[in-house]
Structures are given as C-alpha cells and as structure tokens.
Design an enzyme around this catalytic site. Structure first.
Site, mmCIF file in Angstrom:
data_model
loop_
_atom_site.group_PDB
_atom_site.id
_atom_site.type_symbol
_atom_site.label_atom_id
_atom_site.label_comp_id
_atom_site.label_asym_id
_atom_site.label_seq_id
_atom_site.Cartn_x
_atom_site.Cartn_y
_atom_site.Cartn_z
ATOM 1 N N LYS A 1 0.807 -1.232 0.000
ATOM 2 C CA LYS A 1 0.000 0.000 0.000
ATOM 3 C C LYS A 1 0.835 1.276 0.000
ATOM 4 O O LYS A 1 0.434 2.291 -0.539
ATOM 5 C CB LYS A 1 -0.963 -0.012 1.184
ATOM 6 C CG LYS A 1 -2.067 -1.041 0.996
ATOM 7 C CD LYS A 1 -3.335 -0.658 1.720
ATOM 8 C CE LYS A 1 -4.488 -1.498 1.234
ATOM 9 N NZ LYS A 1 -4.417 -2.897 1.721
ATOM 10 N N GLU B 1 -10.065 6.857 3.045
ATOM 11 C CA GLU B 1 -10.981 5.874 3.624
ATOM 12 C C GLU B 1 -10.153 4.684 4.050
ATOM 13 O O GLU B 1 -9.075 4.445 3.503
ATOM 14 C CB GLU B 1 -12.011 5.435 2.576
ATOM 15 C CG GLU B 1 -11.534 4.337 1.609
ATOM 16 C CD GLU B 1 -10.348 4.736 0.726
ATOM 17 O OE1 GLU B 1 -10.168 5.935 0.501
ATOM 18 O OE2 GLU B 1 -9.593 3.828 0.276
ATOM 19 N N SER C 1 1.573 -9.692 -1.065
ATOM 20 C CA SER C 1 1.161 -8.288 -0.918
ATOM 21 C C SER C 1 1.487 -7.706 0.447
ATOM 22 O O SER C 1 1.674 -6.507 0.589
ATOM 23 C CB SER C 1 -0.325 -8.145 -1.225
ATOM 24 O OG SER C 1 -1.093 -9.016 -0.415
HETATM 25 C C1 LIG Z 1 -5.286 -3.969 1.373
HETATM 26 C C2 LIG Z 1 -4.562 -5.213 1.113
HETATM 27 C C3 LIG Z 1 -4.916 -6.063 0.038
HETATM 28 C C4 LIG Z 1 -6.094 -5.828 -0.849
HETATM 29 O O1 LIG Z 1 -6.071 -4.651 -1.596
HETATM 30 P P1 LIG Z 1 -5.830 -4.663 -3.170
HETATM 31 O O2 LIG Z 1 -6.151 -3.276 -3.568
HETATM 32 O O3 LIG Z 1 -6.747 -5.666 -3.770
HETATM 33 O O4 LIG Z 1 -4.414 -5.008 -3.393
HETATM 34 C C5 LIG Z 1 -4.156 -7.200 -0.176
HETATM 35 N N1 LIG Z 1 -3.103 -7.501 0.626
HETATM 36 C C6 LIG Z 1 -2.750 -6.726 1.663
HETATM 37 C C7 LIG Z 1 -1.594 -7.143 2.503
HETATM 38 C C8 LIG Z 1 -3.461 -5.554 1.949
HETATM 39 O O5 LIG Z 1 -3.102 -4.797 2.982
#
Ligand SMILES: *Cc1c(COP(=O)(O)O)cnc(C)c1O
Length: 391
Positions: free
Chosen positions: A86, A108, A375
């Site tokens: 993020k 948000e 992610s």
């Molecule tokens: C917020 C988040 C997501 C989901 O958000 P996307 O916009 O779909 O990438 C996925 N993995 C993690 C670790 C997150 O914090």
C-alpha cells in the site's frame, strides 16, 4: 501518458457535477506530473530510501520442493516499510498532493491498512491527515486506529449505513466534494472514478516492472503464471499490468470466497457479481436488485469490498485474465504452510494467492515458473489466526 477513463466498458466517472470538477483537476495534475522526470526521480528516491525498494523476487525453494511442480517465486512486498504494497500508492499520491499545494489529506480505510499507510506518508511530509473508517471497523481494528493516531492522523468513525468500508468511502467522497479546493483524497485501491484506477495502477506498477526485470535476470525468461489476491485489485494490477503485452504469461487473480461462494459470506465480486456501478465507476459488483452494495465478508479484512477495479473487470471480460477464488480455510492453511516451510508469515490477504499459486505450481513442469505476489506480511493477523485456531 494516454488519458484512460474506461477499460472496455468498465470504469468511468459516475459522480455528481461538483465532484467531476475536482476529479478533472486531479486528473489534469496526475497526467502532467507523471511525465515529469523530477516527479519520477523524487518518487524513486522515496521508494529506495524510505520503503526499501526494490523488493526481492525470492525463489521459494523449499515450498517448490514440497509442492513438487513448477518453480515458485514470491514478490516480497511484505518487506516494504509498513509491511505491504500500500505504501507504493500512498507515496505516489502524497507527492502529487504536495505538487498540487494541498495541505489536507483525507482517506478511507477498512481494516486500517490503507489508513496507516496514508498516515505514515502524511507524517513524513507534514500534512494534515483525516481517515474515515466505519465505526464497526474502528472497534474490530482498534490497534490500527491507535497506529494512525500515533502517526498524527485524525480517525473519524463513520456511523451511517453498515458502518464499514463502503460507508467510509461515501463519507470520504462527501468530504472531498465539499472541500476539494484545499483537500486531496488519497484513495487506497485501483477502484473509484477516473483518474483513481489508472493512477493507483501506475503507482503500483513498480511491483510488476521490478518482477519482470528480476525474473529475466534470475531465470533468463518470463514466468508462466502471475498470481495475486484481489480485493479492490491494486496489488494484483500492479503486478499484472507490466506483463499485459506478454501473451505467454498467464494472469490469475484470486478473490476471497470466505465461507464458500455458495454462501452469502464472501466477497468474490468478479466470480459472483454483476456489472453495475459502485462509488462512481462501473465494474463487477455484489449488489441487491436495487443496485445497493451487499454486505461482504472475508477472513482477510483487506479483501472485503463489494466491487473490484475496472481494469480487472476488463481483463476478466476480455479473457486476458483468469479470476478464481480461495476460501478462508484454504487461506488459513497456506498462512500456516508458508510460515512453517519458508519462515515467511504472509498476510491473510496474500495467503489467498499462495493457496492458488501452489495449486497451479503442482500441475506444472519443473522448468515452469509461477510468481506469487506477497502483498503483505502477516504480523497484523497472528492474533486473529490464534483465536481462530484456538491455539
Ligand atoms: C489492502 C490489502 C490487500 C487488498 O487490496 P488490493 O487493492 O486488492 O491489493 C491485499 N493484501 C494486503 C496485505 C493488503 O493490505
């Protein structure tokens, strides 16, 4: 860069006129600065010095051996400062806010991850930060509320509607409409009206650009599969987009199937949704007969959004991407397996991608390659998993 409001028939700007004025101004500035070397250089400086990029593309040798098929690589966004992808987006947008002379940043947040990433960059750039968060989420994610406050942000609990993420988005859009002259709305995923989907994709594309270069260097060829979890879709599109023209590379997005897609407790917008409009853009969405967003659920709080980015909707409809799902149970199993086998505790969101990535790898030859997007890291989830497993 070419202006891109629609991805096929998806995307667009379905908002009141006052908001259109604000978004038009935002779009003009985005397309202007994204071309400028000084903007790109400053962004790259912070990617390296603050976030710790490039993130490694790690060959998961033990997991690969255990699965016994193709080679599994992990793109380690979990190693970024703040522990997820993020920050790539919040850094890009806060630099744009600075260029636009805005001192007040709003956002948000659902689980609080985007709120924390926004509060982080606002602290670093000395900006006022206001985060809208559903009242129920502020209770469920009390630790992230504290983190945001520690970072100097004001957290506003939203008491309307279901008191969750979709109401937080409505509240942030309402604030933006009223105050856009001095306010920058820093949106957290590749969703929303134009220019957000393309802007967030652009800032997250660093993931795929790095991964493409890294795999060519480490393996001398492109991967066979890319796998990422899909909430709004920002980490996934960030990995996928730089490989869009590489037609030999298969793209797989993994949605949260919660307690099962045959139940009401999931957030599989592409798998189970219909084409519709949510939060000012067209996509696949989980909505009732009146078009109102349905309540959604996943064990991974970062994945429970009743819509999905327009570019994913287009990938799905055009056939460029395949979209599948993993249940809570499958994600939990992968959460535990990756921790034990590789010493990497994945976020519950990313665990969905691990589950599907392993299923794919199992069927591949030993010289084939799967890249899974990690992610985020799972430290934020250990308490929840501990309670769930009653350990
Ligand atoms: C917020 C988040 C997501 C989901 O958000 P996307 O916009 O779909 O990438 C996925 N993995 C993690 C670790 C997150 O914090």
């Amino acid at each position: 860069m070419e202006r891109k409001e629609f991805f096929g028939e998806f995307g667009g700007t379905y908002v009141p006129e006052e908001l259109k004025v604000a978004l038009e101004d935002l779009a003009d500035n985005f397309y202007k600065y994204i071309e400028k070397d000084e903007f790109k250089e400053e962004l790259m400086y912070y990617h390296k010095q603050y976030t710790g990029r490039p993130s490694p593309l790690y060959y998961a040798e033990r997991l690969t051996k255990k699965i016994g098929g193709g080679k599994i690589y992990l793109k380690r966004e979990d190693l970024n400062h703040t522990g997820a992808h993020k920050i790539n987006n919040t850094l890009g947008q806060v630099l744009l806010a600075k260029r636009m002379g805005k001192k007040r940043v709003i956002a948000e947040t659902g689980a609080g991850q985007h709120g924390v990433a926004t509060a982080t960059v606002c602290a670093m750039f000395g900006m006022d930060c206001i985060v809208y968060m559903g009242e129920i989420d502020t209770e469920r994610q009390a630790l992230n509320v504290f983190r945001m406050k520690l970072l100097g942000a004001e957290v506003v609990p939203v008491t309307s509607g279901t008191r969750t993420l979709k109401d937080a988005v409505d509240a942030a859009l309402g604030d933006y409409m009223q105050n856009y002259r001095e306010t920058f709305y820093l949106l957290g995923s590749a969703v929303g009206p134009h220019p957000y989907p393309i802007m967030v994709r652009e800032f997250q594309s660093i993931i795929g650009l790095e991964a493409r270069e890294q795999i060519l260097e480490q393996e001398g060829k492109l991967p066979d599969y890319l796998v990422a979890c899909v909430g709004g879709g920002s980490n996934a599109i960030g990995l996928f987009h730089p490989f869009y023209e590489d037609k030999s590379v298969k793209i797989v997005g993994v949605e949260p199937a919660g307690k099962g897609i045959e139940t009401e407790d999931h957030a599989a917008s592409i798998t189970k949704g219909k084409e519709g409009i949510i939060h000012g853009f067209k996509c696949y969405t989980l909505a009732d007969n009146k078009g109102e967003p349905l309540p959604v659920y996943s064990i991974a709080a970062g994945l429970d959004y009743p819509g999905v980015g327009p570019e994913h909707s287009f990938y799905k409809k055009s056939g460029r991407g395949d979209y599948t799902y993993a249940t809570d149970r499958e994600a939990l199993e992968s959460f535990i397996e990756l921790s034990k086998v590789e010493g990497i505790i994945p976020a519950l969101e990313s665990s969905h991608a691990v589950a599907e990535g392993c299923k794919i790898a199992e069927k591949l030859d030993k010289d084939q390659i799967v890249i899974i997007n990690m992610s985020g890291r799972g430290d934020k989830d250990v308490n929840q998993v501990k309670d769930f497993l009653k350990m």
